[in-house]
Design an enzyme around this catalytic site. Structure first.
Site, PDB file in Angstrom:
ATOM      1  N   GLY A  78       0.862  -1.187  -0.168  1.00  0.00           N
ATOM      2  CA  GLY A  78       0.158   0.046   0.044  1.00  0.00           C
ATOM      3  C   GLY A  78       0.791   1.047   0.016  1.00  0.00           C
ATOM      4  O   GLY A  78       2.104   1.172   0.215  1.00  0.00           O
ATOM      5  N   TYR A  80       4.098  -3.040   2.199  1.00  0.00           N
ATOM      6  CA  TYR A  80       3.526  -2.363   3.394  1.00  0.00           C
ATOM      7  C   TYR A  80       2.975  -3.325   4.511  1.00  0.00           C
ATOM      8  O   TYR A  80       3.030  -2.934   5.928  1.00  0.00           O
ATOM      9  CB  TYR A  80       2.178  -1.345   2.902  1.00  0.00           C
ATOM     10  CG  TYR A  80       1.639  -0.669   4.016  1.00  0.00           C
ATOM     11  CD1 TYR A  80       2.086   0.597   4.402  1.00  0.00           C
ATOM     12  CD2 TYR A  80       0.397  -1.130   4.517  1.00  0.00           C
ATOM     13  CE1 TYR A  80       1.431   1.357   5.267  1.00  0.00           C
ATOM     14  CE2 TYR A  80      -0.287  -0.438   5.694  1.00  0.00           C
ATOM     15  CZ  TYR A  80       0.268   0.858   6.007  1.00  0.00           C
ATOM     16  OH  TYR A  80      -0.351   1.491   6.902  1.00  0.00           O
ATOM     17  N   HIS A 114       8.051  -7.632  -3.575  1.00  0.00           N
ATOM     18  CA  HIS A 114       6.787  -7.934  -4.072  1.00  0.00           C
ATOM     19  C   HIS A 114       6.851  -9.324  -4.698  1.00  0.00           C
ATOM     20  O   HIS A 114       7.254  -9.651  -5.988  1.00  0.00           O
ATOM     21  CB  HIS A 114       6.138  -6.991  -4.983  1.00  0.00           C
ATOM     22  CG  HIS A 114       5.797  -5.768  -4.387  1.00  0.00           C
ATOM     23  ND1 HIS A 114       4.456  -5.409  -4.010  1.00  0.00           N
ATOM     24  CD2 HIS A 114       6.514  -4.652  -4.117  1.00  0.00           C
ATOM     25  CE1 HIS A 114       4.267  -4.252  -3.213  1.00  0.00           C
ATOM     26  NE2 HIS A 114       5.590  -3.869  -3.310  1.00  0.00           N
ATOM     27  N   GLU A 173       4.396 -11.058  -5.917  1.00  0.00           N
ATOM     28  CA  GLU A 173       3.251 -11.143  -6.772  1.00  0.00           C
ATOM     29  C   GLU A 173       3.627 -10.691  -8.204  1.00  0.00           C
ATOM     30  O   GLU A 173       2.977 -11.048  -9.254  1.00  0.00           O
ATOM     31  CB  GLU A 173       2.162 -10.667  -6.237  1.00  0.00           C
ATOM     32  CG  GLU A 173       1.745  -9.065  -6.276  1.00  0.00           C
ATOM     33  CD  GLU A 173       2.518  -8.274  -5.185  1.00  0.00           C
ATOM     34  OE1 GLU A 173       3.805  -8.920  -4.361  1.00  0.00           O
ATOM     35  OE2 GLU A 173       2.596  -7.145  -4.979  1.00  0.00           O
ATOM     36  N   ASP A 184     -18.594 -12.890 -21.437  1.00  0.00           N
ATOM     37  CA  ASP A 184     -19.089 -12.965 -20.043  1.00  0.00           C
ATOM     38  C   ASP A 184     -20.554 -13.489 -20.180  1.00  0.00           C
ATOM     39  O   ASP A 184     -20.866 -14.629 -19.459  1.00  0.00           O
ATOM     40  CB  ASP A 184     -18.922 -11.719 -19.437  1.00  0.00           C
ATOM     41  CG  ASP A 184     -17.489 -11.252 -19.100  1.00  0.00           C
ATOM     42  OD1 ASP A 184     -16.525 -11.913 -19.440  1.00  0.00           O
ATOM     43  OD2 ASP A 184     -17.375  -9.741 -19.064  1.00  0.00           O
ATOM     44  N   LYS A 202     -11.089 -12.289 -15.338  1.00  0.00           N
ATOM     45  CA  LYS A 202     -11.459 -12.490 -16.497  1.00  0.00           C
ATOM     46  C   LYS A 202     -10.684 -13.830 -17.146  1.00  0.00           C
ATOM     47  O   LYS A 202     -11.486 -14.466 -18.072  1.00  0.00           O
ATOM     48  CB  LYS A 202     -11.020 -11.395 -17.469  1.00  0.00           C
ATOM     49  CG  LYS A 202     -11.596 -11.220 -18.914  1.00  0.00           C
ATOM     50  CD  LYS A 202     -12.710 -10.633 -19.057  1.00  0.00           C
ATOM     51  CE  LYS A 202     -13.140 -10.705 -20.527  1.00  0.00           C
ATOM     52  NZ  LYS A 202     -14.616 -10.108 -20.569  1.00  0.00           N
TER      53      LYS A 202
END
Ligand code: XMP
Length: 508
Positions: A56, A84, A167, A169, A225, A363
């Site tokens: 963050g 963070y 990070h 990710e 979708d 998605k």
């Protein structure tokens, strides 16, 4: 519904939470995002398998910065802090966080000791921090350090707690996914069971228990979708579902057939086709203003859709995705019909209960689900296409002959893009007919006075911002030559090199 116990990703207000949640799901573990304002009791009430505190933008010691209540760490739930989240964890547990002046941003080497998360050695990781942890909390082992972060990772495996300054990710941390997986599997002891097969089983069960024996309707647009949502509902309740496809005559070449023939063949769905193209064209006669076009199309769509819905219908399927749910601040609860739904939204007085089987999915998961459900690839990997269709890609009045011209040009652009293997490198490729502009050309031996076609290929992550795609010149040249040779009334092809902002993706 038998959803698995979630890994909760606590969002500290940056873009990282969605990415973390996606990576956790790539590890075949179900995850959900929750706001940092959620109380610890509320989080624990969700019975989480683990909690991940995200990165963050704040400094943990600033007044008003989001904090983590230390009681979270006594709840017996494994916790992983990132950036963070790592600093907030350190501070809550009695460690120290400070601004030492040594910022790190970008690829950074860290020295790792063998730990539950990684083996010993040097690895390159993605850093983005101004503050750093200067002392780990008591009981924690420091397992990594970098030039600017003396404590770049720590853990207390016995209590199921670990954290990293960097990070894991992002793809720029090559070993990051492995670290996340080691946290999930080794520290939190979670089994990787979030697979497409299980997602389908869970969704089928949830849909059945929601709709019972009630009649369900779904509007198909040709988009991914609604197609996947309907296929899933059909898998659950079969012919209780009626799909309605309003053909407004503004689709691209072959798309109506894709719905009416290929989709029905792949799913066995009961489909009502409403051929409303004549009605839409007369309603659009003489109209050139883009917003006016949208309003008319929205209104006509609703009329045509309503007339086709069987009278005993109680449920309406919507293809709402997880990012929409997160971005509208919703976690659970009942959703309103999205006002930007497909073509103009549905009327307030249609009293249906919503069935939203894709509400927990990203998605890419929806696409994978579509493939698993046997939908045609061309449908599952289709580029986004606006509800009002080609009407907002004809600059000027929409007429049958202009639609024919645009359809032919658009088909050439799509064929050539596909042939070059670049479909998935492009977010969208609008082709626009400047019907109210004329340009002089020379074709054969004579002067022509035709119309320009604009090519608008864009790259984007989410359509909020976009850049024009740097397609190979040879490809652009092939498209241009074919369009001017094969499409009547077009004597000029131009390339739109505007990003968004300042331009939008569509021309209208
Ligand atoms: P813009 O042109 O605003 O488009 O950059 C962003 C994304 O939204 C799509 N779009 C629409 N989709 N109804 C829709 O269903 C609309 O009226 C509409 N206008 C734009 C556009 O294709 C892009 O994906």
């Amino acid at each position: 519904m038998t959803m698995p116990r979630p890994v909760l990703v606590v969002d500290f207000g940056a873009q990282y939470a969605q990415l973390i949640a996606r990576r956790v799901r790539e590890a075949r573990v179900y995850s959900e995002i929750v706001p940092h304002s959620m109380s610890i009791d509320e989080m624990l009430a969700r019975n989480p398998a683990a909690i991940i505190l995200s990165g963050g933008p704040s400094s943990v010691y600033e007044a008003g910065a989001p904090q983590v209540d230390a009681k979270l760490f006594d709840a017996g739930v494994p916790v992983f802090g990132i950036c963070y989240g790592f600093q907030a964890m350190a501070q809550a547990l009695g460690g120290t966080v400070a601004h030492t002046g040594s910022r790190e941003f970008g690829g950074t080497p860290v020295l790792l000791s063998a730990s539950a998360l990684f083996g010993a050695g040097e690895q390159n990781v993605w850093m983005s921090h101004g503050d750093c942890v200067t002392a780990a909390p008591a009981g924690f082992t420091v397992t990594a350090s970098s030039g600017g972060a003396p404590v770049a990772a720590f853990e207390n495996v016995a209590q199921g707690l670990a954290g990293v300054q960097f990070h894991p990710e992002v793809k720029h941390t090559p070993g990051g996914q492995t670290m996340l997986e080691r946290f999930l599997y080794e520290i939190a002891k979670i089994e990787p069971t979030w697979t497409m097969g299980n997602i389908i089983d869970d969704a089928v069960e949830a849909i059945r228990s929601q709709v019972g024996s009630g009649a369900v309707v779904c509007g198909l647009s040709g988009g991914v979708d609604s197609a996947v949502a309907a296929a899933l509902v059909h898998r659950a309740v079969g012919d209780q579902l009626t799909c309605v496809f309003v053909d407004h005559g503004l689709l691209r070449a072959g798309e109506a057939e894709q719905v009416e023939r290929d989709y029905v063949a792949a799913t066995g769905i009961k489909l009502k086709v409403v051929d409303a193209s004549g009605r839409f064209l007369s309603a659009l006669a003489g109209v050139t203003d883009p917003e006016q076009k949208r309003k008319i199309i929205g209104r006509e769509f609703i009329r045509a859709f309503e007339a086709a819905v069987p009278s005993d219908t109680r449920f309406l399927v919507q293809g709402t995705l997880y990012p929409d749910v997160v971005e509208s601040g919703g976690g659970t609860g009942t959703a309103n019909i999205k006002s930007h739904h497909n073509v103009g939204g549905l009327p307030d007085d249609m009293q249906f209960q919503l069935v939203e089987p894709l509400r927990t999915l990203f998605k890419d998961e929806v696409r994978a689900l579509g493939v698993e459900l046997g939908l045609p690839e061309a449908m599952v990997y289709r580029h986004p296409f606006p509800g009002p269709g080609l009407a907002i890609r004809i600059i000027g009045e929409v007429t049958a002959s202009r639609l024919e011209v645009l359809r032919a040009a658009d088909l050439i652009a799509r064929e050539e893009l596909t042939a070059s293997g670049l479909d998935r490198d492009v977010w969208q490729f609008p082709v626009v007919l400047l019907a109210d502009v004329r340009s002089v050309g020379v074709q054969g031996d004579g002067r022509t006075y035709g119309h320009p076609i604009v090519l608008r290929p864009v790259s984007s992550e989410d359509a909020m911002t976009a850049d024009w795609s740097r397609l190979p010149y040879e490809l652009i040249a092939r498209i241009s030559t074919r369009i001017t040779n094969e499409v009547r009334d077009v004597n000029r092809v131009v390339l739109d090199v505007t990003s968004k902002p300042p331009g939008t993706i569509e021309w209208e």
